[in-house]
Write a protein that holds these residues in place. Structure first.
Motif, short mmCIF file in Angstrom:
data_model
loop_
_atom_site.label_atom_id
_atom_site.label_comp_id
_atom_site.label_asym_id
_atom_site.label_seq_id
_atom_site.Cartn_x
_atom_site.Cartn_y
_atom_site.Cartn_z
N GLN A 109 6.99 -2.87 -6.07
CA GLN A 109 5.59 -2.10 -6.60
C GLN A 109 5.81 -1.95 -8.17
OE1 GLN A 109 6.83 -1.88 -3.30
NE2 GLN A 109 4.53 -2.33 -2.79
N ALA A 153 -0.10 -7.54 9.62
CA ALA A 153 1.37 -7.85 9.24
C ALA A 153 1.68 -8.87 10.13
CB ALA A 153 2.20 -6.66 9.65
N ALA A 165 4.68 -8.09 -5.60
CA ALA A 165 5.05 -7.59 -4.14
C ALA A 165 4.72 -8.51 -3.10
CB ALA A 165 4.22 -6.17 -4.19
N LEU A 181 4.03 -1.45 11.46
CA LEU A 181 3.72 -2.48 10.35
C LEU A 181 4.88 -3.19 9.95
CD1 LEU A 181 0.93 -1.14 8.17
CD2 LEU A 181 0.86 -2.89 9.57
N LEU A 182 6.01 -2.56 9.61
CA LEU A 182 7.14 -3.05 9.01
C LEU A 182 7.98 -3.96 9.95
CD1 LEU A 182 9.38 -3.40 6.75
CD2 LEU A 182 10.29 -1.09 7.55
N MET A 228 6.25 -7.27 10.31
CA MET A 228 6.51 -8.37 9.31
C MET A 228 7.66 -8.89 9.75
SD MET A 228 5.85 -5.83 5.84
CE MET A 228 6.24 -6.85 4.83
N ARG A 243 9.02 -3.35 3.78
CA ARG A 243 8.97 -1.96 3.14
C ARG A 243 8.06 -1.07 3.82
NH1 ARG A 243 8.70 0.77 -2.11
NH2 ARG A 243 8.64 3.09 -1.41
N ALA A 244 8.70 0.24 4.43
CA ALA A 244 7.66 0.89 4.87
C ALA A 244 7.59 2.31 3.67
CB ALA A 244 8.22 1.72 6.06
N PHE A 245 6.70 2.88 3.75
CA PHE A 245 6.36 4.05 2.60
C PHE A 245 6.55 5.23 3.03
CE2 PHE A 245 4.56 0.00 1.26
CZ PHE A 245 4.58 0.11 -0.08
N ASN A 257 0.68 5.06 4.17
CA ASN A 257 -0.09 3.89 3.58
C ASN A 257 -0.38 2.84 4.33
OD1 ASN A 257 -0.78 2.40 1.28
ND2 ASN A 257 1.57 2.50 0.41
N LEU A 258 -1.69 3.12 4.86
CA LEU A 258 -2.00 2.25 5.89
C LEU A 258 -3.63 1.80 5.73
CD1 LEU A 258 -1.31 4.47 9.10
CD2 LEU A 258 0.02 2.35 8.35
N PHE A 259 -4.11 1.03 6.57
CA PHE A 259 -5.57 0.58 6.29
C PHE A 259 -6.50 1.48 7.27
CE2 PHE A 259 -2.90 -2.92 5.94
CZ PHE A 259 -3.03 -3.23 4.82
N GLU A 300 3.12 3.08 10.79
CA GLU A 300 4.09 2.64 9.44
C GLU A 300 5.05 1.87 9.85
OE1 GLU A 300 2.84 3.90 6.14
OE2 GLU A 300 4.13 2.45 5.75
N ALA A 341 7.52 -9.64 -0.23
CA ALA A 341 7.27 -9.77 1.23
C ALA A 341 7.23 -10.78 1.95
CB ALA A 341 5.98 -9.01 1.50
#
Lengths: 266, 351
Positions: free
Chosen positions: A66, A116, A86, A173-174, A177, A96-98, A102-104, A170, A90
């Protein structure tokens, strides 16, 4: 005693999966992170602690792309990630989780996770096959839904979830990935006490898969104690302590900066 | 789920009416309107890929539409009215559109949305100026008229009866006009179907993810600039193809039918009325808007005559004021359907 020593020796023999060398970033005249050199090994969960503004999240941002460092380097399994974007990082297996959710927001919970999964599977470029026909994608996404106990909310938009569930998403999502390096930035921040254990169990599970490297920024001392294999301490952008949790937490330097001489950490 | 279904039913009903419109509406002008609706559904849907799905604001959509139309117009004017020249012109237009889209995309999709919009506006202005200045090539402000392929000529007999005359089905003459209409209809329908496939594919989800949270899409491993450029190229080539089809139908291409900013604004209004990010909404928005443009004046004429006994009202309803009423209708639509017609139906009236 002997067994512990052997294990530690073995740990040091394992090649680091992620390293930062003299990693530095300056914003104008302010040095936010100053020459941090650190190795992270597979199977090890490192907790990064430090007072607010110590540079923990900035350090994370440089590793995951980032932010671009002013100087120094980030390397993963011998590949230099320093100048990569970034998305490239990835794709090299650094997830990375925030800290702030920090989603859609308008996409469903399932779609969030599927994004993901398909990024990991390289399916994002498929432009003509209906999603419904790619049952493998959905099946994989559903596994992470189950793992994070979000199955019953699969069709809700992410924005409609309660804060605790958004934190779980979150993490999902991580996990989806499927990275080699997991970076969590205060995964339980703002979570209620009954939700936090779910997330911590997930992190513990990842840690038990000994091929994964986990980096965790965390403030809550009980969480640190429960999960950490190793603690590093950042203060004013510098790495001031690194080692075994018990050792680091009882060291005088940590007590001085981290607690401002406030007293016992335990 | 049911709500999405009702939007699909409305849009499919529109497509159904379009399929049979030469039989349902036998007036020349009505078939003209139907063909225009077909082309604009494609144009609006391809614009929805940008603005609704990916969150890209572009003002160059009519430029791409025009490139396809001018490609065909120039090829058929300079060459001949054969399919060969249509294909050459369409391919040239699509190719130029694709190259321009890649250049604009790669050079400027990294910048903020507002700057990107400005860059597309500049490109579209240049295209408009070029079209009117290079008059020996483009026909300037007057545009170009040319013949369509022979099969589209009214004298062409698609089917003949026993006496060798044009056969009629349900009272409709099976001549070249029918062929031309179905050429427009089927090419439009195929393009619309392809776009539906795109938004329903994994790529479609990535586009929405970029709209929702660009940084996170990048963070989970998607090269946002590459995806944006790709969708910009898809939208541009689709618009160019729609232009090529429309050029064959109109047998005329000029700045006012393809390149003008008035059309760009029409497209924007159609997307907003139909519902951004719904794809099916394109059919609804384009249909309503084209119908209003063609028939609102007629309707007002009738209303004005009917109210001639009442003071003031006939004045207000005078056909000359049709733009005022179009504006009022638009305001009401936005008020009652804040997410567009399809968008509001899908999301429900709540809030």
């Amino acid at each position: 005693m002997l067994a512990g020593a052997t294990e530690q020796n073995l740990n040091h023999m394992i090649h680091p999966s992620l390293s930062t060398r003299d990693l530095t970033i300056r914003f104008g005249g302010h040095t936010a992170v100053n020459a941090v050199t650190c190795d992270f090994r597979p199977g090890e969960l490192t907790v990064i602690v430090g007072p607010n503004g110590a540079g923990k999240t900035t350090y994370f941002n440089m590793i995951s792309g980032q932010l671009t460092p002013t100087s120094g380097s980030v390397e993963k399994d011998g590949v230099d990630l320093t100048r990569m974007s970034a998305s490239q990082i990835a794709r090299h297996g650094v997830g990375r989780a925030f800290q702030l959710t920090n989603l859609f927001p308008q996409l469903s919970v399932l779609e969030n996770i599927r994004l993901a999964v398909q990024a990991q599977a390289g399916d994002g470029r498929r432009f003509f096959t209906p999603v419904a026909k790619l049952s493998e994608l959905t099946a994989r996404a559903e596994r992470y839904l189950e793992a994070t106990k979000l199955s019953d909310k699969a069709e809700l938009p992410a924005a409609a979830l309660a804060h605790g569930d958004q934190r779980k998403l979150e993490v999902a999502l991580l996990m989806a990935m499927e990275p080699d390096i997991y970076m969590f930035d205060e995964p339980t921040a703002g979570m209620s006490l009954d939700h936090a254990p779910d997330v911590l169990d997930l992190i513990a599970e990842i840690k038990h898969d000994h091929s994964k490297t986990v980096l965790l920024v965390e403030h809550k001392m009980d969480v640190v104690r429960a999960l950490a294999d190793r603690i590093i301490v950042l203060h004013n952008g510098e790495l001031i302590a690194d080692g075994d949790p018990g050792e680091v937490m009882s060291s005088q330097v940590v007590k001085d900066v981290y607690l401002g001489n406030a007293g016992e950490m335990a | 789920m049911n709500r999405t279904l009702s939007v699909k039913i409305i849009a499919l009903t529109i497509w159904g009416l379009l399929l049979f419109s030469p039989f349902l509406f036998q007036d020349v002008r009505q078939v003209e309107v139907a063909a225009r609706i077909c082309v604009f559904i494609v144009l609006v849907a391809s614009y929805d890929l940008l603005i609704g799905y990916t969150g890209i604001v572009s003002f160059a959509h009519t430029m791409f539409f025009g490139l396809g139309a001018y490609g065909v117009a120039i090829a058929m004017k300079q060459g001949d009215n054969t399919w060969g020249y249509w294909i050459v012109g369409a391919l040239a237009g699509v190719l130029v559109a694709a190259v321009l889209a890649v250049l604009i995309g790669l050079l400027s999709l990294r910048v903020k949305a507002i700057f990107f919009a400005m860059i597309t506006l500049a490109a579209a202005s240049v295209a408009l100026v070029l079209a009117s200045q290079l008059s020996s090539f483009t026909g300037g402000e007057d545009g170009m008229t040319y013949s369509s392929p022979d099969i589209f000529k009214p004298a062409t007999k698609l089917l003949t009866d026993d006496e060798g005359k044009v056969a009629r089905i349900a009272g409709v003459r099976m001549n070249g006009k029918i062929a031309a209409y179905y050429f427009v209809f089927f090419t439009s329908a195929v393009m619309f179907w392809v776009m539906l496939r795109i938004v329903g594919s994994p790529l479609g989800t990535v586009l929405k993810a970029i709209r929702e949270n660009e940084a996170r899409a990048e963070g989970i491993g998607y090269r946002v600039v590459a995806y944006r450029t790709a969708v910009f190229v898809i939208a541009a080539t689709t618009a160019a193809l729609a232009g090529a089809v429309y050029a064959a139908w109109l047998k005329y291409t000029g700045p006012d039918t393809t390149l003008s900013f008035a059309i760009m604004i029409d497209i924007l209004l159609m997307v907003v009325i139909g519902g951004m990010g719904t794809m099916w909404g394109a059919a609804i928005g384009a249909t309503l808007m084209v119908l209003a443009q063609y028939y609102l004046r007629d309707l007002m004429e009738v209303a004005s005559d009917a109210t001639s006994a009442i003071p003031l009202l006939p004045e207000l309803l005078s056909p000359d004021r049709w733009l005022l009423w179009l504006g009022i209708i638009f305001i009401l639509l936005v008020y009652f359907f804040p997410a567009g017609i399809a968008g509001t139906i899908i999301r429900g009236r709540a809030k």
